[in-house]
Design a protein around this motif. Structure first.
Motif, PDB file in Angstrom:
ATOM      1  N   ILE A 145      -4.261   0.170  -9.895  1.00 39.62           N
ATOM      2  CA  ILE A 145      -3.297  -0.510 -10.771  1.00 39.62           C
ATOM      3  C   ILE A 145      -3.662  -0.405 -12.249  1.00 39.62           C
ATOM      4  O   ILE A 145      -2.921  -0.884 -13.091  1.00 39.62           O
ATOM      5  CB  ILE A 145      -3.132  -1.994 -10.365  1.00 39.62           C
ATOM      6  N   GLY A 156       6.382  -4.608  -7.224  1.00 40.56           N
ATOM      7  CA  GLY A 156       5.304  -3.711  -7.665  1.00 40.56           C
ATOM      8  C   GLY A 156       4.454  -4.257  -8.789  1.00 40.56           C
ATOM      9  O   GLY A 156       3.526  -3.590  -9.238  1.00 40.56           O
ATOM     10  N   GLU A 178       4.308  -7.563  -3.512  1.00 45.83           N
ATOM     11  CA  GLU A 178       3.606  -7.112  -2.302  1.00 45.83           C
ATOM     12  C   GLU A 178       2.832  -5.815  -2.555  1.00 45.83           C
ATOM     13  O   GLU A 178       1.755  -5.590  -1.994  1.00 45.83           O
ATOM     14  CB  GLU A 178       4.647  -6.897  -1.195  1.00 45.83           C
ATOM     15  N   LEU A 179       3.378  -4.946  -3.406  1.00 50.91           N
ATOM     16  CA  LEU A 179       2.702  -3.678  -3.713  1.00 50.91           C
ATOM     17  C   LEU A 179       2.128  -3.677  -5.129  1.00 50.91           C
ATOM     18  O   LEU A 179       2.030  -2.635  -5.768  1.00 50.91           O
ATOM     19  CB  LEU A 179       3.666  -2.498  -3.523  1.00 50.91           C
ATOM     20  N   ALA A 180       1.744  -4.848  -5.615  1.00 47.29           N
ATOM     21  CA  ALA A 180       1.143  -4.931  -6.947  1.00 47.29           C
ATOM     22  C   ALA A 180      -0.342  -4.592  -6.898  1.00 47.29           C
ATOM     23  O   ALA A 180      -0.979  -4.418  -7.934  1.00 47.29           O
ATOM     24  CB  ALA A 180       1.340  -6.326  -7.532  1.00 47.29           C
ATOM     25  N   GLY A 181      -0.890  -4.534  -5.691  1.00 50.06           N
ATOM     26  CA  GLY A 181      -2.328  -4.271  -5.579  1.00 50.06           C
ATOM     27  C   GLY A 181      -3.160  -5.505  -5.889  1.00 50.06           C
ATOM     28  O   GLY A 181      -4.289  -5.407  -6.354  1.00 50.06           O
ATOM     29  N   VAL A 182      -2.583  -6.666  -5.634  1.00 48.81           N
ATOM     30  CA  VAL A 182      -3.268  -7.934  -5.940  1.00 48.81           C
ATOM     31  C   VAL A 182      -3.202  -8.811  -4.700  1.00 48.81           C
ATOM     32  O   VAL A 182      -2.125  -8.996  -4.119  1.00 48.81           O
ATOM     33  CB  VAL A 182      -2.590  -8.651  -7.128  1.00 48.81           C
ATOM     34  N   VAL A 222      -0.685   1.010  -1.981  1.00 50.23           N
ATOM     35  CA  VAL A 222      -0.612   0.856  -3.442  1.00 50.23           C
ATOM     36  C   VAL A 222      -1.233   2.071  -4.126  1.00 50.23           C
ATOM     37  O   VAL A 222      -0.675   2.627  -5.078  1.00 50.23           O
ATOM     38  CB  VAL A 222      -1.308  -0.448  -3.884  1.00 50.23           C
ATOM     39  N   ARG A 227       1.075   5.083  -3.692  1.00 50.85           N
ATOM     40  CA  ARG A 227       2.319   4.929  -4.466  1.00 50.85           C
ATOM     41  C   ARG A 227       2.112   5.406  -5.902  1.00 50.85           C
ATOM     42  O   ARG A 227       3.024   5.930  -6.539  1.00 50.85           O
ATOM     43  CB  ARG A 227       2.757   3.455  -4.464  1.00 50.85           C
TER      44      ARG A 227
END
Lengths: 114, 242
Positions: free
Chosen positions: B141, A100, A35-39, B167, B170
């Motif tokens: 990322i 993440g 969910e917080l992988a930025g994808v 994100v 973070r």
């Protein structure tokens, strides 16, 4: 849309992973998206479907698993509620224990008889 | 037999990979970081929305560090080299990374830039700033070989940006709240509300309030940079000792 870049990296990973099976057809590509992988999963799928033919994997289907984010205290391990301040009652800071990353978990190949 | 379900289909093979889609970028970034650390260069990746005041912050940094520390920079932008030109005018050796339609920088782009003219200055400086593309989503990322991630957030962007872009925040080691001299004109913007939003997305929230044009908060920002540099140099000594 960085999902297109990620999909190109994914096909590079697939090529490396199936190098030992040069005649294999990749049937399923199992990817875990935090969910917080930025994808954005929808965009990842769109990019995958747009590139799979040109990357020589026309039969490949993308199996996506969406992983919810989970925070826990780095000190005592207690879980933290969604949206809460990321500071534990014990004084420890939070760390993301799940959700993440974006991972290629596994591939399902069909290998023709030799 | 099929390894996955035991269905007996001799032609099915399951291959476990368990690898991040970013692994190739991360490996290249780790090599960059090792090289920078060995050269004694502290690398700061500055991320932000367009118009956050990040180039003004770096111009003010260059003025304050003049004669004390050598700086160099690369600036990522979809088009134009305006930011790099501004930094060059402020006395910072700079190069533009024009990304075209790409919404972020990655380690390969930084590596390619370092093979150009900026490479020598980047190896000889003390602080190397990577001005990322103005975007609070995609750059978050990508590891670029930096020692620290800084997010520049301006007071005119409102109080809920951290909650909208979790994100990005973070991944931040520091948030620099810019343009704080405008706060008297923005009664709806409270720094306390920004701090509260940050505390919900950033595990160890650190925020410095700065006005690049008036000079407020610059000492705290420069002190933070020097602290990060000391930590990076200490890690180099530990690396050599092991």
């Amino acid at each position: 849309m960085h999902e297109a870049s990620l999909v190109m990296a994914l096909f590079d990973q697939i090529d490396r992973a199936v190098a030992a099976h040069p005649r294999a057809r990749v049937q399923e590509v199992h990817v875990r998206v935090g969910e917080l992988a930025g994808v954005e999963p929808t965009l990842l799928r769109t990019a995958f479907e747009a590139f799979r033919e040109s990357r020589g994997r026309p039969e490949a289907a993308l199996a996506l698993i969406e992983e919810p984010a989970e925070w826990a205290c780095a000190k005592c391990g207690d879980a933290m509620a969604r949206g809460a301040v990321l500071q534990c009652a014990c004084g420890g800071a939070a760390r993301l224990s799940r959700g993440g990353d974006v991972f290629l978990d596994r591939l399902e190949l069909e290998v023709p008889d030799v | 037999m099929c390894d996955t379900c035991g269905c007996g289909d001799a032609n099915l093979v399951s291959v476990d990979v368990h690898q991040s889609l970013l692994s190739a970028n991360d490996a290249q970034a780790a090599a960059l970081r090792l090289r920078f650390t060995g050269d004694g260069v502290t690398v700061v990746n500055v991320m932000r929305s367009p118009g956050s005041g990040k180039t003004a912050l770096l111009e003010a940094t260059a003025r304050a560090f003049a004669g004390r520390h050598r700086l160099a920079a690369v600036s990522g932008d979809l088009a134009t080299s305006h930011d790099a030109d501004r930094l060059a005018r402020a006395g910072v050796p700079s190069a533009a990374i024009t990304t075209g339609t790409t919404c972020h920088l990655d380690a390969a782009m930084v590596e390619r830039a370092l093979q150009g003219e900026i490479g020598a200055a980047a190896r000889a400086c003390e602080y190397f700033f990577i001005e990322n593309v103005g975007n609070l989503v995609c750059p978050a990322i990508y590891d670029l070989g930096q020692h620290a991630n800084v997010v520049a957030l301006s007071v005119t962007e409102g109080v809920d940006k951290p909650l909208k872009y979790p994100v990005m925040f973070r991944h931040a080691d520091l948030v620099v709240l810019t343009k704080v001299d405008l706060l008297p004109h923005l009664p709806e913007v409270s720094v306390a509300a920004i701090r509260d939003a940050l505390a919900r997305v950033m595990p160890e929230p650190e925020l410095i309030e700065v006005s690049a044009t008036k000079g407020a908060g610059l000492d705290a920002w420069l002190g933070w940079l020097e602290q990060r540099r000391a930590a990076a140099l200490a890690s180099r000594c530990e690396g050599f000792g092991s």
